[in-house]
Design a protein around this motif. Structure first.
Motif, mmCIF file in Angstrom:
data_model
loop_
_atom_site.group_PDB
_atom_site.id
_atom_site.type_symbol
_atom_site.label_atom_id
_atom_site.label_comp_id
_atom_site.label_asym_id
_atom_site.label_seq_id
_atom_site.Cartn_x
_atom_site.Cartn_y
_atom_site.Cartn_z
ATOM 1 N N PRO A 64 0.810 -1.224 0.000
ATOM 2 C CA PRO A 64 0.000 0.000 0.000
ATOM 3 C C PRO A 64 0.845 1.276 0.000
ATOM 4 N N SER A 65 1.967 1.254 0.689
ATOM 5 C CA SER A 65 2.808 2.456 0.774
ATOM 6 C C SER A 65 3.543 2.772 -0.522
ATOM 7 N N SER A 66 3.768 1.759 -1.371
ATOM 8 C CA SER A 66 4.510 1.993 -2.614
ATOM 9 C C SER A 66 3.602 2.421 -3.761
ATOM 10 N N GLY A 67 2.357 1.997 -3.712
ATOM 11 C CA GLY A 67 1.449 2.283 -4.811
ATOM 12 C C GLY A 67 1.582 1.302 -5.963
ATOM 13 N N LEU A 68 2.504 0.363 -5.869
ATOM 14 C CA LEU A 68 2.662 -0.644 -6.925
ATOM 15 C C LEU A 68 1.550 -1.676 -6.823
ATOM 16 N N ARG A 69 1.019 -2.103 -7.968
ATOM 17 C CA ARG A 69 -0.044 -3.111 -7.986
ATOM 18 C C ARG A 69 0.469 -4.491 -8.375
ATOM 19 N N HIS A 70 1.704 -4.539 -8.909
ATOM 20 C CA HIS A 70 2.273 -5.807 -9.382
ATOM 21 C C HIS A 70 3.698 -5.943 -8.857
ATOM 22 N N PRO A 71 4.154 -7.184 -8.627
ATOM 23 C CA PRO A 71 5.565 -7.363 -8.293
ATOM 24 C C PRO A 71 6.421 -6.759 -9.405
ATOM 25 N N SER A 72 7.445 -6.050 -9.021
ATOM 26 C CA SER A 72 8.302 -5.359 -9.986
ATOM 27 C C SER A 72 9.763 -5.638 -9.670
ATOM 28 N N VAL A 73 10.606 -5.422 -10.658
ATOM 29 C CA VAL A 73 12.035 -5.614 -10.488
ATOM 30 C C VAL A 73 12.710 -4.261 -10.641
ATOM 31 N N ALA A 74 13.457 -3.857 -9.610
ATOM 32 C CA ALA A 74 14.253 -2.633 -9.673
ATOM 33 C C ALA A 74 15.522 -2.948 -10.444
ATOM 34 N N LEU A 75 15.711 -2.245 -11.550
ATOM 35 C CA LEU A 75 16.876 -2.461 -12.415
ATOM 36 C C LEU A 75 18.001 -1.533 -11.958
ATOM 37 N N VAL A 76 18.599 -1.884 -10.833
ATOM 38 C CA VAL A 76 19.622 -1.046 -10.217
ATOM 39 C C VAL A 76 20.784 -0.815 -11.169
ATOM 40 N N PHE A 77 21.108 -1.807 -11.978
ATOM 41 C CA PHE A 77 22.216 -1.671 -12.926
ATOM 42 C C PHE A 77 21.923 -0.649 -14.022
ATOM 43 N N GLN A 78 20.671 -0.158 -14.091
ATOM 44 C CA GLN A 78 20.316 0.872 -15.061
ATOM 45 C C GLN A 78 20.091 2.233 -14.398
ATOM 46 N N LEU A 79 20.684 2.440 -13.238
ATOM 47 C CA LEU A 79 20.630 3.747 -12.569
ATOM 48 C C LEU A 79 20.968 4.833 -13.582
ATOM 49 N N THR A 80 20.137 5.861 -13.649
ATOM 50 C CA THR A 80 20.338 6.885 -14.672
ATOM 51 C C THR A 80 19.870 8.254 -14.179
ATOM 52 N N ALA A 81 20.471 9.292 -14.725
ATOM 53 C CA ALA A 81 20.045 10.666 -14.439
ATOM 54 C C ALA A 81 19.025 11.081 -15.491
ATOM 55 N N VAL A 82 17.903 11.615 -15.037
ATOM 56 C CA VAL A 82 16.828 12.018 -15.930
ATOM 57 C C VAL A 82 16.413 13.449 -15.579
ATOM 58 N N ASP A 83 16.139 14.247 -16.593
ATOM 59 C CA ASP A 83 15.639 15.598 -16.392
ATOM 60 C C ASP A 83 14.337 15.535 -15.598
ATOM 61 N N LYS A 84 14.201 16.386 -14.601
ATOM 62 C CA LYS A 84 13.016 16.373 -13.737
ATOM 63 C C LYS A 84 11.720 16.596 -14.509
ATOM 64 N N ARG A 85 11.809 17.201 -15.671
ATOM 65 C CA ARG A 85 10.598 17.455 -16.470
ATOM 66 C C ARG A 85 9.936 16.158 -16.919
ATOM 67 N N PHE A 86 10.672 15.026 -16.878
ATOM 68 C CA PHE A 86 10.116 13.753 -17.294
ATOM 69 C C PHE A 86 9.394 13.023 -16.158
ATOM 70 N N LEU A 87 9.443 13.579 -14.938
ATOM 71 C CA LEU A 87 8.755 12.965 -13.807
ATOM 72 C C LEU A 87 7.273 13.296 -13.847
ATOM 73 N N GLY A 88 6.466 12.274 -13.571
ATOM 74 C CA GLY A 88 5.025 12.450 -13.476
ATOM 75 C C GLY A 88 4.599 12.443 -12.018
ATOM 76 N N SER A 89 3.475 11.832 -11.764
ATOM 77 C CA SER A 89 2.927 11.806 -10.411
ATOM 78 C C SER A 89 3.672 10.802 -9.529
ATOM 79 N N GLN A 90 3.623 11.070 -8.228
ATOM 80 C CA GLN A 90 4.248 10.164 -7.267
ATOM 81 C C GLN A 90 3.291 9.022 -6.971
ATOM 82 N N LEU A 91 3.839 7.798 -7.013
ATOM 83 C CA LEU A 91 3.067 6.604 -6.680
ATOM 84 C C LEU A 91 3.048 6.349 -5.183
#
Length: 112
Positions: A64-91
């Motif tokens: 409930p605290s994450s907002g995720l509805r399905h098991p997911s895999v964090a792709l830590v090896f794909q850590l990346t910097a993204v422009d904040k303009r690409f962020l949407g709503s917080q889950l």
């Protein structure tokens, strides 16, 4: 915006196997840095469980605290910097236990 927060992100098309398109991602950047930088460090998520075969991945179960509805895999090896303009709503936010596993996975792929 704090470490462990989950946001919807519109990842721009990248090269090779980099994640692209709209997907959830975990913030991996301190609030002090976020206040001064136009970008944010993010760890993309996928629902493809077969990604767990790669080093630098962490299973994130729905909560409930994450907002995720399905098991997911964090792709830590794909850590990346993204422009904040690409962020949407917080889950939501991942647990401290998940973040501990993520930092451990990052240490492993970085050879620390």
């Amino acid at each position: 915006m704090s470490v462990g927060d989950l946001f919807w992100v519109e990842f721009p098309a990248g090269a090779g196997r980099a994640q692209a398109g709209r997907r959830p991602a975990i913030v991996a950047q301190a609030p002090a840095a976020s206040a001064k930088l136009p970008t944010v460090l993010l760890i993309p998520l996928t629902t493809r469980q077969e990604a767990l075969r790669f080093p630098g991945t962490v299973l994130v179960e729905p909560a409930p605290s994450s907002g995720l509805r399905h098991p997911s895999v964090a792709l830590v090896f794909q850590l990346t910097a993204v422009d904040k303009r690409f962020l949407g709503s917080q889950l939501g936010r991942v647990s401290e236990t998940v973040m501990t596993s993520i930092w451990s996975a990052l240490d492993d792929v970085a050879g620390r």
